[in-house]
Design an enzyme around this catalytic site. Structure first.
Site, PDB file in Angstrom:
ATOM      1  N   THR A   1      45.273  37.032  36.799  1.00 38.72           N
ATOM      2  CA  THR A   1      44.551  38.297  36.875  1.00 38.72           C
ATOM      3  C   THR A   1      45.495  39.493  36.788  1.00 38.72           C
ATOM      4  O   THR A   1      46.666  39.385  37.179  1.00 38.72           O
ATOM      5  CB  THR A   1      43.781  38.347  38.212  1.00 38.72           C
ATOM      6  OG1 THR A   1      43.353  39.681  38.464  1.00 38.72           O
ATOM      7  CG2 THR A   1      44.663  37.928  39.385  1.00 38.72           C
ATOM      8  N   ASP A   2      44.963  40.630  36.354  1.00 40.76           N
ATOM      9  CA  ASP A   2      45.777  41.852  36.333  1.00 40.76           C
ATOM     10  C   ASP A   2      46.100  42.341  37.747  1.00 40.76           C
ATOM     11  O   ASP A   2      46.983  43.182  37.930  1.00 40.76           O
ATOM     12  CB  ASP A   2      45.090  42.962  35.513  1.00 40.76           C
ATOM     13  CG  ASP A   2      43.705  43.347  36.008  1.00 40.76           C
ATOM     14  OD1 ASP A   2      43.232  42.775  37.005  1.00 40.76           O
ATOM     15  OD2 ASP A   2      43.085  44.242  35.385  1.00 40.76           O
ATOM     16  N   GLU A   3      45.365  41.837  38.740  1.00 41.83           N
ATOM     17  CA  GLU A   3      45.595  42.307  40.116  1.00 41.83           C
ATOM     18  C   GLU A   3      46.986  41.998  40.638  1.00 41.83           C
ATOM     19  O   GLU A   3      47.417  42.588  41.625  1.00 41.83           O
ATOM     20  CB  GLU A   3      44.586  41.664  41.073  1.00 41.83           C
ATOM     21  CG  GLU A   3      43.240  42.259  40.939  1.00 41.83           C
ATOM     22  CD  GLU A   3      42.351  41.887  42.111  1.00 41.83           C
ATOM     23  OE1 GLU A   3      42.856  41.709  43.220  1.00 41.83           O
ATOM     24  OE2 GLU A   3      41.148  41.781  41.871  1.00 41.83           O
TER      25      GLU A   3
ATOM     26  N   TYR B   1      44.386  37.754  48.288  1.00 42.48           N
ATOM     27  CA  TYR B   1      43.998  37.100  47.033  1.00 42.48           C
ATOM     28  C   TYR B   1      45.048  37.321  45.945  1.00 42.48           C
ATOM     29  O   TYR B   1      45.577  36.365  45.358  1.00 42.48           O
ATOM     30  CB  TYR B   1      42.626  37.614  46.560  1.00 42.48           C
ATOM     31  CG  TYR B   1      42.391  37.378  45.094  1.00 42.48           C
ATOM     32  CD1 TYR B   1      42.385  36.085  44.574  1.00 42.48           C
ATOM     33  CD2 TYR B   1      42.216  38.441  44.203  1.00 42.48           C
ATOM     34  CE1 TYR B   1      42.205  35.870  43.211  1.00 42.48           C
ATOM     35  CE2 TYR B   1      42.034  38.228  42.851  1.00 42.48           C
ATOM     36  CZ  TYR B   1      42.037  36.935  42.361  1.00 42.48           C
ATOM     37  OH  TYR B   1      41.871  36.722  41.024  1.00 42.48           O
TER      38      TYR B   1
ATOM     39  N   LYS C   1      47.695  34.755  43.822  1.00 43.45           N
ATOM     40  CA  LYS C   1      47.732  34.607  42.361  1.00 43.45           C
ATOM     41  C   LYS C   1      49.131  34.938  41.834  1.00 43.45           C
ATOM     42  O   LYS C   1      49.639  34.258  40.940  1.00 43.45           O
ATOM     43  CB  LYS C   1      46.678  35.508  41.699  1.00 43.45           C
ATOM     44  CG  LYS C   1      45.253  35.037  41.853  1.00 43.45           C
ATOM     45  CD  LYS C   1      44.985  33.645  41.295  1.00 43.45           C
ATOM     46  CE  LYS C   1      44.978  33.585  39.787  1.00 43.45           C
ATOM     47  NZ  LYS C   1      44.608  32.217  39.307  1.00 43.45           N
TER      48      LYS C   1
HETATM   49  O1  TDX Z   1      29.258  45.897  46.271  1.00 47.19           O
HETATM   50  C1  TDX Z   1      30.312  46.273  45.762  1.00 47.19           C
HETATM   51  N1  TDX Z   1      30.522  47.607  45.575  1.00 47.19           N
HETATM   52  C2  TDX Z   1      31.662  48.104  45.010  1.00 47.19           C
HETATM   53  O2  TDX Z   1      31.803  49.335  44.864  1.00 47.19           O
HETATM   54  C3  TDX Z   1      31.353  45.340  45.337  1.00 47.19           C
HETATM   55  C4  TDX Z   1      31.158  43.868  45.533  1.00 47.19           C
HETATM   56  C5  TDX Z   1      32.487  45.852  44.752  1.00 47.19           C
HETATM   57  N2  TDX Z   1      32.652  47.194  44.605  1.00 47.19           N
HETATM   58  C6  TDX Z   1      33.864  47.710  43.915  1.00 47.19           C
HETATM   59  C7  TDX Z   1      35.187  47.141  44.364  1.00 47.19           C
HETATM   60  C8  TDX Z   1      36.014  47.200  43.085  1.00 47.19           C
HETATM   61  O3  TDX Z   1      36.547  48.495  42.920  1.00 47.19           O
HETATM   62  O4  TDX Z   1      33.733  47.301  42.544  1.00 47.19           O
HETATM   63  C9  TDX Z   1      34.997  46.956  41.977  1.00 47.19           C
HETATM   64  C10 TDX Z   1      34.945  45.520  41.500  1.00 47.19           C
HETATM   65  O5  TDX Z   1      34.855  44.695  42.637  1.00 47.19           O
HETATM   66  P1  TDX Z   1      34.881  43.083  42.551  1.00 47.19           P
HETATM   67  O6  TDX Z   1      33.787  42.623  41.666  1.00 47.19           O
HETATM   68  O7  TDX Z   1      34.947  42.560  43.933  1.00 47.19           O
HETATM   69  O8  TDX Z   1      36.218  42.836  41.741  1.00 47.19           O
HETATM   70  P2  TDX Z   1      37.774  43.232  42.001  1.00 47.19           P
HETATM   71  O9  TDX Z   1      38.078  43.402  43.433  1.00 47.19           O
HETATM   72  O10 TDX Z   1      38.097  44.355  41.058  1.00 47.19           O
HETATM   73  O11 TDX Z   1      38.454  41.891  41.514  1.00 47.19           O
HETATM   74  C11 TDX Z   1      37.974  41.274  40.310  1.00 47.19           C
HETATM   75  O12 TDX Z   1      38.849  41.467  39.224  1.00 47.19           O
HETATM   76  C12 TDX Z   1      40.084  40.827  39.257  1.00 47.19           C
HETATM   77  C13 TDX Z   1      37.744  39.798  40.528  1.00 47.19           C
HETATM   78  O13 TDX Z   1      36.902  39.593  41.637  1.00 47.19           O
HETATM   79  C14 TDX Z   1      39.050  39.101  40.724  1.00 47.19           C
HETATM   80  O14 TDX Z   1      38.847  37.721  40.888  1.00 47.19           O
HETATM   81  C15 TDX Z   1      39.915  39.351  39.528  1.00 47.19           C
HETATM   82  O15 TDX Z   1      41.171  38.774  39.735  1.00 47.19           O
END
Ligand code: TDX
Length: 333
Positions: free
Chosen positions: A122-124, A149, A153
Site C-alpha cells: 500500500t502507499d500508506e 497497520y 505493511k
Molecule cells: O466512515 C468513514 N469516514 C471517513 O471520513 C471512514 C470509514 C473513513 N473515512 C476517511 C478516513 C480516510 O481519510 O476516509 C478515508 C478512507 O478511509 P478508509 O477506507 O478507512 O481507508 P484508508 O485509511 O485511507 O486506508 C485504505 O487505503 C490504503 C485501505 O483501507 C488500506 O487497506 C490501504 O492500505
C-alpha cells in the site's frame, strides 16, 4: 501457469481472481484465505461451485500449509493482510501476525521452492503528504508509516526486499493507492457511505473531511498486478495509481449526487487518531516499463458502477454492515 492467490476471498484478492479468470483463462488458480470477517465466499462464486478455482481455508502464518501450497504452484500473488486502519488502532496483534509473520512464512516457502512471488502493498507505508506538497510518492520515497497497520505493511515490504537481496528470490513488489469497486468490505469509507445511504443513514465524515486519498478502481489495480507479473523486472518495486486524488468531502458529495440526496446530507464524526492527511502516487515507472494504463478514467462513472453493485447485491453485505456499525458505534465514529 499455477497461481496461488493469498487473501483471494477478500476485496482486492477476489477481484483479482475474477479478473484473471476473464483475461488469463489458462491460469489455474488456488486461493488460500483465513476467511475472517473481511473475506466472503460469495465473492468467488460461481468459480468455486464449478471448481474453476480452489479455495483452501487457512492462515498464511501457518508454515506447513503455506509450504505445501507454495510447492504446488508456480507463482504466488500475496494479497493476504489485515488492512483496516481503524481496527489496527483498536487491536494491533492480528496485523503483526498476518502481515509480518504471514509474509515471513511465505518468503521462506518461496525461497525453499524457488517460486516467483508478487507482493501486494500500500502507499500508506510512505506516511502522508501535506495538502499543498507538489511531490507525490515514488519508489524512492523513504518508508515512514503512521499506524500499526501501515507499520506492519512496511515491515513486510522490507522483509521481501531483504529476501530478494540476501537470498535472490524472484520477486516484485507493488504499492497501490486507495482502491474502490465491487466487493469491498463495508467498514471502508466508500462502501460504508453507499450502504448507509441505501439504508437511509447520513454519510459520516471523519474530522474536517479535507483528507485526500488517491482513488483507483480495483480492476485497474489488478490489471497492473498482471502487467508487473508479466512485464516487470525482478527485484523491483512499482507504485500503482491512476491520478485520482479527491478529498473525502468531495467523494461524499459525489455519492450523494449520484444517489439523489442533498449534498449537505452528511455528518462530521470524531476524527481517526493519527489520521493521515494525504496520499498521492506517481506511477510513471509502471507506465514507462509496462503497457498498463488505467481503464477507469472517470471516478464518477466508477462510483456509479460501484453503487449499482451494492444496490444489486444487498445479501452480500447486510450481515457485515450490522457488525461493522456495531464496532464503529463502540469507537464513537
Ligand atoms: O466512515 C468513514 N469516514 C471517513 O471520513 C471512514 C470509514 C473513513 N473515512 C476517511 C478516513 C480516510 O481519510 O476516509 C478515508 C478512507 O478511509 P478508509 O477506507 O478507512 O481507508 P484508508 O485509511 O485511507 O486506508 C485504505 O487505503 C490504503 C485501505 O483501507 C488500506 O487497506 C490501504 O492500505
Amino acid at each position: 501457469m499455477r497461481v496461488l492467490v493469498t487473501g483471494g476471498a477478500g476485496f482486492i484478492g477476489s477481484n483479482f481472481v475474477l479478473r484473471a479468470r476473464e483475461v488469463r483463462p489458462d491460469w489455474q488458480l488456488t486461493v488460500i484465505d483465513s476467511m475472517t470477517y473481511a473475506a466472503n465466499r460469495a465473492s468467488l462464486e460461481p468459480a468455486l461451485s464449478t471448481r474453476e478455482v480452489t479455495l483452501v481455508e487457512g492462515n498464511v502464518a501457518d508454515a506447513q500449509l503455506v509450504d505445501e501450497l507454495v510447492a504446488a504452484n508456480d507463482v504466488v500473488v500475496h494479497f493476504a493482510a489485515e488492512s483496516h486502519n481503524d481496527n489496527s488502532l483498536d487491536s494491533p496483534w492480528p496485523f503483526v501476525e498476518s502481515n509480518v509473520v504471514g509474509t515471513f512464512q511465505l518468503l521462506e516457502a518461496v525461497r525453499r521452492h524457488d517460486r516467483r512471488l508478487h507482493h501486494i502493498s500500500t502507499d500508506e507505508v510512505y506516511g502522508d503528504l501535506e495538502l499543498d506538497d507538489p511531490e507525490r510518492f515514488t519508489e524512492r520515497t523513504p518508508v515512514n508509516p503512521s499506524s500499526p497497520y501501515s507499520a506492519t505493511k512496511a515491515g513486510a515490504d522490507l522483509l521481501v526486499r531483504a529476501w530478494i537481496r540476501s537470498f535472490g528470490i524472484r520477486a516484485t513488489l507493488s504499492n497501490c493507492s486507495n482502491n474502490y469497486g465491487p466487493r469491498q468490505h463495508v467498514e471502508k469509507f466508500i462502501p460504508r457511505q453507499i450502504t448507509g445511504i441505501l439504508e437511509g443513514t447520513r454519510p459520516k465524515l471523519y474530522g474536517s473531511g479535507r483528507n485526500v486519498r488517491d482513488w483507483i478502481h480495483v480492476d485497474d489495480h489488478n490489471d497492473a498486478v498482471i502487467a508487473i507479473l508479466e512485464q516487470g523486472r525482478l527485484g523491483e518495486t512499482y507504485l500503482i495509481g491512476a491520478d485520482g486524488e479527491r478529498n473525502n468531502r468531495d467523494i461524499v458529495t459525489m455519492l450523494l449526487e449520484l444517489m439523489g440526496r442533498p449534498t449537505d446530507w452528511f455528518d462530521h464524526v470524531n476524527d481517526r487518531p493519527g489520521h493521515d492527511l494525504r496520499y498521492a502516487i506517481d506511477a510513471s515507472k509502471l507506465r514507462r516499463e509496462t503497457d498498463w494504463r488505467p481503464r477507469y478514467q472517470d471516478l464518477r462513472d466508477g462510483l456509479a458502477q460501484t453503487i449499482d453493485w451494492y444496490r444489486a447485491n444487498e445479501s452480500w453485505w447486510t450481515d457485515a454492515k450490522v457488525a461493522a456499525e456495531r464496532t464503529y458505534a463502540r469507537l464513537g465514529r
